[in-house]
Scaffold this motif. Sequence first.
Motif, short mmCIF file in Angstrom:
data_model
loop_
_atom_site.label_atom_id
_atom_site.label_comp_id
_atom_site.label_asym_id
_atom_site.label_seq_id
_atom_site.Cartn_x
_atom_site.Cartn_y
_atom_site.Cartn_z
N GLY A 45 96.13 -25.61 35.97
CA GLY A 45 95.09 -25.32 37.05
C GLY A 45 95.10 -23.81 37.74
N ALA A 47 93.63 -20.32 35.40
CA ALA A 47 93.36 -19.83 34.07
C ALA A 47 93.89 -18.39 33.87
CB ALA A 47 91.68 -19.59 34.42
N MET A 49 93.86 -14.87 32.14
CA MET A 49 92.95 -13.94 31.35
C MET A 49 93.87 -12.92 30.43
SD MET A 49 90.02 -14.24 33.33
CE MET A 49 89.48 -15.14 34.47
N VAL A 58 89.93 -15.99 28.12
CA VAL A 58 90.36 -16.85 29.10
C VAL A 58 91.24 -18.01 28.75
CG1 VAL A 58 89.97 -17.96 31.31
CG2 VAL A 58 88.69 -16.22 30.79
N LYS A 60 92.73 -21.86 29.58
CA LYS A 60 93.29 -23.13 30.89
C LYS A 60 93.81 -24.10 30.13
CE LYS A 60 89.13 -25.71 31.38
NZ LYS A 60 87.93 -26.47 32.22
N PRO A 104 80.18 -19.62 28.63
CA PRO A 104 80.96 -18.72 27.87
C PRO A 104 81.00 -19.28 26.63
CG PRO A 104 81.97 -19.57 29.69
CD PRO A 104 80.88 -20.42 29.67
N THR A 125 88.20 -19.59 26.26
CA THR A 125 86.89 -19.40 25.89
C THR A 125 87.02 -17.72 26.15
OG1 THR A 125 86.57 -19.34 28.39
CG2 THR A 125 85.84 -21.32 27.06
N GLU A 126 85.53 -17.24 25.68
CA GLU A 126 85.44 -15.79 25.73
C GLU A 126 85.20 -15.61 27.10
OE1 GLU A 126 82.99 -12.42 23.56
OE2 GLU A 126 81.97 -14.22 24.13
N VAL A 128 83.67 -14.06 30.16
CA VAL A 128 82.08 -13.51 30.81
C VAL A 128 82.47 -12.13 31.38
CG1 VAL A 128 80.00 -13.57 32.22
CG2 VAL A 128 81.05 -15.61 31.04
N SER A 131 82.27 -10.36 35.49
CA SER A 131 82.02 -11.45 36.53
C SER A 131 82.92 -11.72 37.53
CB SER A 131 81.70 -12.53 35.45
OG SER A 131 82.57 -13.02 34.72
N ASN A 133 83.55 -15.35 40.26
CA ASN A 133 82.97 -16.63 40.51
C ASN A 133 82.23 -16.66 41.88
OD1 ASN A 133 84.72 -17.62 42.52
ND2 ASN A 133 86.36 -18.13 41.13
N SER A 171 83.07 -22.30 42.61
CA SER A 171 84.12 -21.49 41.81
C SER A 171 83.70 -21.77 40.09
CB SER A 171 85.47 -21.95 41.96
OG SER A 171 85.82 -21.82 43.30
N ASN A 172 82.73 -22.87 39.68
CA ASN A 172 82.37 -22.92 38.36
C ASN A 172 81.17 -22.28 38.29
OD1 ASN A 172 84.49 -24.46 37.79
ND2 ASN A 172 83.96 -26.20 38.44
N ILE A 184 80.41 -22.41 34.23
CA ILE A 184 81.52 -22.89 33.47
C ILE A 184 82.22 -23.95 33.73
CG2 ILE A 184 82.06 -20.21 33.32
CD1 ILE A 184 84.20 -20.63 35.33
N ASP A 185 83.37 -24.20 33.23
CA ASP A 185 84.29 -25.58 33.43
C ASP A 185 83.53 -26.73 33.24
OD1 ASP A 185 86.20 -27.17 34.26
OD2 ASP A 185 86.37 -26.27 36.10
N1 LIG Z 1 84.90 -17.56 30.41
C1 LIG Z 1 85.25 -16.93 31.82
N2 LIG Z 1 85.05 -15.93 32.08
C2 LIG Z 1 85.15 -15.14 33.21
N3 LIG Z 1 85.96 -16.03 34.14
C3 LIG Z 1 86.24 -17.14 33.86
C4 LIG Z 1 85.92 -17.72 32.66
N4 LIG Z 1 86.54 -18.97 32.54
C5 LIG Z 1 87.28 -19.24 33.73
N5 LIG Z 1 87.16 -18.26 34.51
C6 LIG Z 1 87.63 -17.99 35.96
O1 LIG Z 1 88.63 -18.84 36.18
C7 LIG Z 1 88.56 -19.73 37.25
C8 LIG Z 1 89.02 -21.20 36.87
O2 LIG Z 1 88.39 -21.65 35.39
P1 LIG Z 1 87.81 -23.06 35.10
O3 LIG Z 1 87.29 -23.13 33.68
O4 LIG Z 1 86.95 -23.37 36.21
O5 LIG Z 1 89.33 -23.95 35.29
P2 LIG Z 1 89.65 -24.97 36.33
O6 LIG Z 1 89.85 -26.26 35.49
O7 LIG Z 1 91.03 -24.52 36.61
O8 LIG Z 1 88.90 -24.98 37.41
C9 LIG Z 1 86.97 -19.63 37.45
O9 LIG Z 1 86.82 -20.12 38.62
C10 LIG Z 1 86.68 -18.57 36.96
O10 LIG Z 1 86.97 -17.40 38.12
#
Ligand SMILES: Nc1ncnc2c1ncn2[C@@H]1O[C@H](COP(=O)(O)OP(=O)(O)O)[C@@H](O)[C@H]1O
Length: 239
Positions: A45, A47, A49, A58, A60, A104, A125-126, A128, A131, A133, A171-172, A184-185
């Motif tokens: 739950g 992420a 970095m 990133v 997860k 991403p 993932t790479e 972004v 950035s 959210n 947040s996505n 994302i997500d």
């Molecule tokens: N590729 C990415 N680049 C930048 N920030 C990311 C990226 N992937 C995730 N994040 C950040 O991490 C948070 C959680 O990632 P997410 O993929 O949405 O997983 P979850 O299933 O925990 O919601 C996102 O809301 C964003 O702020």
Amino acid sequence: MGYRQFSNGLARVIYDDALVGADCEKLFQRDWLEANSGGATVERGTAVMFEHNGVALVFKQYHRGGLAGRLVEKTYLYSRLENTRVWREFNMLRQMRALGLPVPRPAAARCVSVPPLAYRAALITERVPDSKNLTEVLCAHPLDNASWEKLGQLIARFHRNNVYHADLNASNILLTGSGDFYLIDFDKGVIRNTLSAKEARSNVSRLRRSLDKLQGRHTPFHFSEDNWQALEKGYAAGE
Ligand SMILES: Nc1ncnc2c1ncn2[C@@H]1O[C@H](COP(=O)(O)OP(=O)(O)O)[C@@H](O)[C@H]1O
Ligand SMILES: [Mg+2]
């Protein structure tokens, strides 16, 4: 150059060798991650970095869903690797990148069987660059209506490409310093042969509910009816 797969004992890994190397399995290890992410805690739950060979990434982990999710997890077999949430999200990102959609780049995914019937999975993932959210953004400052319109157009562009996002909340959605949006997500998302108007609408309504809920929870939270109308206008123009 390209996507490569290997297995190592009970683990299966897929990776893009343009982003990470054949040694990428270590990136999924808690100790390695914690040591290379400036002390982040690796838990479901959240992420994480981190950087590897100059590439910002990133990590997860997948949390188990509700009852249905758990049943699926429990019937997991290697022959169904392609059907696991992590493999599906990895391949979906790959396809959307090929379609030129702003998501991403998938770097690596790993699935480990936990006998007799369960498994653990994680995705890298790479990042972004530069950035935040949309939840973070709107807690800090408002967006002009041109940006809301642009976001509406972008969501419509995903829908024109038959992409269904199962959880399009604030947040996505990422916004970069230069004003570009990314989605994302894509856990539980799917690329349909033809996306129905009903599914498309449900993505848009999901986003509205998320913004309304965040507005009740954060003060300030910069979101107005006027902003929403701008998004709808962009969406209709992009359809
Ligand atoms: N590729 C990415 N680049 C930048 N920030 C990311 C990226 N992937 C995730 N994040 C950040 O991490 C948070 C959680 O990632 P997410 O993929 O949405 O997983 P979850 O299933 O925990 O919601 C996102 O809301 C964003 O702020
Ligand atoms: Mg998310």
